[in-house]
Design a protein around this motif. Structure first.
Motif, short mmCIF file in Angstrom:
data_model
loop_
_atom_site.label_atom_id
_atom_site.label_comp_id
_atom_site.label_asym_id
_atom_site.label_seq_id
_atom_site.Cartn_x
_atom_site.Cartn_y
_atom_site.Cartn_z
N GLU A 42 0.83 -1.21 0.00
CA GLU A 42 0.00 0.00 0.00
C GLU A 42 0.86 1.26 0.00
O GLU A 42 0.57 2.22 -0.72
N VAL A 43 1.92 1.26 0.79
CA VAL A 43 2.82 2.42 0.85
C VAL A 43 3.51 2.61 -0.50
O VAL A 43 3.63 3.73 -0.99
N ALA A 44 3.94 1.53 -1.10
CA ALA A 44 4.60 1.62 -2.41
C ALA A 44 3.65 2.19 -3.45
O ALA A 44 4.04 3.00 -4.30
N GLU A 45 2.37 1.82 -3.40
CA GLU A 45 1.40 2.32 -4.36
C GLU A 45 1.10 3.80 -4.14
O GLU A 45 1.03 4.57 -5.09
N VAL A 46 0.94 4.20 -2.90
CA VAL A 46 0.60 5.59 -2.60
C VAL A 46 1.77 6.53 -2.89
O VAL A 46 1.56 7.66 -3.33
N THR A 47 2.98 6.08 -2.67
CA THR A 47 4.14 6.95 -2.88
C THR A 47 4.68 6.91 -4.31
O THR A 47 5.66 7.57 -4.60
N ASN A 48 4.02 6.19 -5.19
CA ASN A 48 4.41 6.15 -6.60
C ASN A 48 3.88 7.42 -7.26
O ASN A 48 2.74 7.48 -7.73
N TRP A 49 4.69 8.47 -7.30
CA TRP A 49 4.23 9.78 -7.75
C TRP A 49 3.87 9.77 -9.24
O TRP A 49 2.97 10.49 -9.66
N LYS A 94 2.43 7.38 -10.91
CA LYS A 94 1.08 6.82 -11.02
C LYS A 94 0.05 7.83 -10.51
O LYS A 94 -1.01 8.00 -11.10
N GLN A 95 0.38 8.53 -9.41
CA GLN A 95 -0.54 9.52 -8.87
C GLN A 95 -0.77 10.66 -9.86
O GLN A 95 -1.88 11.15 -10.02
N VAL A 96 0.30 11.11 -10.53
CA VAL A 96 0.17 12.17 -11.53
C VAL A 96 -0.69 11.68 -12.70
O VAL A 96 -1.55 12.40 -13.19
N ALA A 97 -0.48 10.44 -13.12
CA ALA A 97 -1.27 9.88 -14.22
C ALA A 97 -2.74 9.77 -13.83
O ALA A 97 -3.63 10.06 -14.65
N GLY A 155 -3.46 22.78 -11.16
CA GLY A 155 -2.55 23.29 -10.13
C GLY A 155 -1.33 23.96 -10.72
O GLY A 155 -0.89 25.03 -10.25
N ALA A 156 -0.79 23.40 -11.78
CA ALA A 156 0.38 24.00 -12.44
C ALA A 156 0.00 25.34 -13.07
O ALA A 156 0.76 26.31 -12.98
N ALA A 157 -1.17 25.41 -13.67
CA ALA A 157 -1.62 26.67 -14.28
C ALA A 157 -1.83 27.75 -13.23
O ALA A 157 -1.41 28.90 -13.41
N VAL A 158 -2.47 27.39 -12.14
CA VAL A 158 -2.70 28.36 -11.05
C VAL A 158 -1.38 28.82 -10.46
O VAL A 158 -1.16 30.01 -10.22
N THR A 159 -0.47 27.89 -10.24
CA THR A 159 0.84 28.24 -9.69
C THR A 159 1.59 29.18 -10.63
O THR A 159 2.17 30.18 -10.20
#
Length: 77
Positions: free
Chosen positions: A30-37, A39-42, A51-55
């Motif tokens: 579970e930790v490996a899945e959640v910290t896979n950035w 996959k999270q971005v995808a 978020g990138a546009a607002v920033t």
């Protein structure tokens, strides 16, 4: 209080050890899945782009405002 035999105690310890090992394996995956950035971005591509546009808008506006302060000061002199 009931008295357990040494064999029962050993069996209980072994059962607890097996359950703990299974829980740790589950937690590790579970930790490996959640910290896979990647996959999270995808998975959250739309939110990341917003978020990138607002920033970029906020930083761009802040830099422009900061630069405008220096231009105003130099014109007054």
């Amino acid at each position: 209080m009931s008295q357990r035999t040494p064999a029962e105690i050993r069996a209980s310890i072994e059962q607890n050890r097996l359950e703990l090992a299974g829980a740790l394996d589950s937690l590790r995956s579970e930790v490996a899945e959640v910290t896979n950035w990647r996959k999270q971005v995808a998975l959250h591509q739309r939110e990341v782009l917003i978020g990138a546009a607002v920033t970029g808008f906020v930083l761009g506006g802040g830099i422009a405002a900061f630069g405008g302060l220096f231009r105003r000061r130099s014109r007054r002199r």
